[in-house]
Motif scaffolding. Sequence first.
Motif, short mmCIF file in Angstrom:
data_model
loop_
_atom_site.label_atom_id
_atom_site.label_comp_id
_atom_site.label_asym_id
_atom_site.label_seq_id
_atom_site.Cartn_x
_atom_site.Cartn_y
_atom_site.Cartn_z
N ARG A 36 0.82 -1.22 0.00
CA ARG A 36 0.00 0.00 0.00
C ARG A 36 0.85 1.26 0.00
O ARG A 36 0.39 2.33 -0.43
CB ARG A 36 -0.95 -0.01 1.20
CG ARG A 36 -2.05 -1.07 1.03
CD ARG A 36 -2.95 -1.15 2.24
NE ARG A 36 -4.03 -2.10 2.03
CZ ARG A 36 -4.77 -2.63 3.00
NH1 ARG A 36 -4.53 -2.30 4.27
NH2 ARG A 36 -5.73 -3.49 2.71
N GLN A 37 2.08 1.16 0.47
CA GLN A 37 2.97 2.31 0.47
C GLN A 37 3.75 2.44 -0.84
O GLN A 37 4.49 3.41 -1.01
CB GLN A 37 3.94 2.20 1.65
CG GLN A 37 3.26 2.36 3.01
CD GLN A 37 4.19 2.12 4.18
OE1 GLN A 37 5.29 1.56 4.01
NE2 GLN A 37 3.77 2.51 5.37
N THR A 38 3.57 1.49 -1.74
CA THR A 38 4.26 1.52 -3.03
C THR A 38 3.47 2.37 -4.02
O THR A 38 2.26 2.16 -4.20
CB THR A 38 4.41 0.09 -3.60
OG1 THR A 38 5.20 -0.69 -2.68
CG2 THR A 38 5.09 0.10 -4.96
N ASP A 39 4.11 3.33 -4.63
CA ASP A 39 3.47 4.15 -5.65
C ASP A 39 3.30 3.31 -6.91
O ASP A 39 4.28 2.95 -7.58
CB ASP A 39 4.33 5.38 -5.94
CG ASP A 39 3.72 6.30 -7.00
OD1 ASP A 39 2.60 6.00 -7.48
OD2 ASP A 39 4.37 7.29 -7.37
N ALA A 40 2.07 2.99 -7.24
CA ALA A 40 1.80 2.09 -8.37
C ALA A 40 2.16 2.71 -9.72
O ALA A 40 2.48 1.97 -10.67
CB ALA A 40 0.34 1.67 -8.38
N ALA A 41 2.13 4.02 -9.83
CA ALA A 41 2.47 4.71 -11.08
C ALA A 41 1.80 4.01 -12.27
O ALA A 41 2.46 3.59 -13.22
CB ALA A 41 3.99 4.77 -11.26
N VAL A 42 0.48 3.92 -12.23
CA VAL A 42 -0.28 3.20 -13.25
C VAL A 42 -0.16 3.91 -14.60
O VAL A 42 -0.29 5.13 -14.70
CB VAL A 42 -1.75 3.08 -12.84
CG1 VAL A 42 -2.57 2.42 -13.95
CG2 VAL A 42 -1.88 2.28 -11.54
N GLU A 43 0.08 3.10 -15.63
CA GLU A 43 0.19 3.61 -17.00
C GLU A 43 -0.71 2.77 -17.89
O GLU A 43 -0.68 1.55 -17.85
CB GLU A 43 1.64 3.52 -17.47
CG GLU A 43 1.88 4.05 -18.87
CD GLU A 43 3.33 3.92 -19.30
OE1 GLU A 43 3.69 4.53 -20.32
OE2 GLU A 43 4.09 3.19 -18.62
N LEU A 44 -1.53 3.45 -18.71
CA LEU A 44 -2.39 2.78 -19.67
C LEU A 44 -1.91 3.13 -21.08
O LEU A 44 -1.84 4.31 -21.44
CB LEU A 44 -3.84 3.22 -19.51
CG LEU A 44 -4.57 2.81 -18.22
CD1 LEU A 44 -5.98 3.36 -18.23
CD2 LEU A 44 -4.60 1.30 -18.07
N ALA A 67 9.35 -3.68 -9.24
CA ALA A 67 9.08 -4.33 -10.53
C ALA A 67 7.92 -3.65 -11.24
O ALA A 67 6.90 -3.32 -10.62
CB ALA A 67 8.77 -5.80 -10.32
N ARG A 68 8.05 -3.47 -12.56
CA ARG A 68 6.93 -3.02 -13.38
C ARG A 68 6.16 -4.25 -13.83
O ARG A 68 6.69 -5.16 -14.48
CB ARG A 68 7.41 -2.23 -14.59
CG ARG A 68 7.96 -0.86 -14.27
CD ARG A 68 6.92 0.08 -13.65
NE ARG A 68 6.04 0.67 -14.66
CZ ARG A 68 5.00 1.46 -14.37
NH1 ARG A 68 4.68 1.70 -13.10
NH2 ARG A 68 4.27 1.97 -15.33
N VAL A 69 4.90 -4.29 -13.45
CA VAL A 69 4.04 -5.45 -13.69
C VAL A 69 3.03 -5.09 -14.78
O VAL A 69 2.47 -3.99 -14.78
CB VAL A 69 3.32 -5.87 -12.40
CG1 VAL A 69 2.40 -7.06 -12.64
CG2 VAL A 69 4.34 -6.20 -11.31
N HIS A 70 2.82 -6.02 -15.69
CA HIS A 70 1.94 -5.81 -16.84
C HIS A 70 0.64 -6.58 -16.68
O HIS A 70 0.61 -7.70 -16.15
CB HIS A 70 2.63 -6.27 -18.13
CG HIS A 70 1.73 -6.28 -19.32
ND1 HIS A 70 1.10 -7.43 -19.79
CD2 HIS A 70 1.32 -5.27 -20.15
CE1 HIS A 70 0.37 -7.13 -20.84
NE2 HIS A 70 0.49 -5.84 -21.10
N ALA A 71 -0.44 -5.97 -17.14
CA ALA A 71 -1.72 -6.66 -17.24
C ALA A 71 -2.44 -6.19 -18.49
O ALA A 71 -2.29 -5.04 -18.91
CB ALA A 71 -2.59 -6.37 -16.01
#
Length: 319
Positions: A36-44, A67-71
């Motif tokens: 929860r303390q990790t900045d997700a920095a979401v990118e679409l 790690a940058r995680v992909h979905a």
Amino acid sequence: MPAIDMPLHELKTYTGINPKPADFDAYWDRAVTEMRQTDAAVELIPSAFQTPQAECFDLYFTGVKGARVHAQYARPRNAAAPHPAVVQFHGYTGHSGDWTERLAYVSLGYSVFAMDCRGQGGKSEDSGSVKGNTHHGHIIRGLDDEPDQLLFRHIFLDTAQLAGIALNMPEVDPSRVYAMGGSQGGALTIACAALEPRIAKLAPVFPFLSDYRRVWEMDLAKDAYHELRTYFRHFDPQHEREDEIFTQLGYIDIQHLADRIQGEVLMGVGLMDTICPPSTQFAAYNKMTSKKRLEIFPDFGHEGLPGLNDKIMQFFLAE
């Protein structure tokens, strides 16, 4: 009927034998706090694959340990917001698959998120650096390091982080976010709903990563679990550390997370499963305390379970 495991009446009361570490709950509470303390920095990023009904994106976020995680993220173009969402998880060593695998739920007006596990067959990044073995398997990766370095700890947290992203999408109804997957995907479905208890419904199918000691004692540390045998042969050939090793694996044993689930469960199991033995699956199911239903296929193993995907869709559609 032939049997490869306990009789069904014993399976229905079996609760597992793999040790649960004494600090298990504190371990996962600390892990969730880190997530929860990790900045997700979401990118679409718009995908090259698009359809008239589905708007498709490559979604990236930053998980624990950087790690940058992909979905894959597919959402209906014309659905009224807010609408339901499904988070999907793939099998061991695989990846999220084709975009077309998202479209059945998109056609029903659902957004769909399908994660690539870090370090496996998809586009996610594996940023971890651990002591010890990294060959032949993610179950044992980090086993010779601190418990916080276990790779499946990070992957379990990725599932919950992605679910949190889905829950916070403005087009998604946060009261109708569901999770599903088979084998490793079934394990990740359970971990996801345990670590992100706002998951309203979940459909794990023959879940992996449960009751490791039972797998070992059944002499089924082969196929998906073969790395357990590899580890002992290379690093503890006389089993002098056996109790320590299985206790360490207890941190990433989904049966010990199962009682955290609050969502409604539909789970599928084949009683002839020699890849993920039925008793290991029942160990997790029997610890679940939320509303639950089990679909049993007596003559089937680790394979397609006829009609189960239809039952899962109806389960999600039911109000």
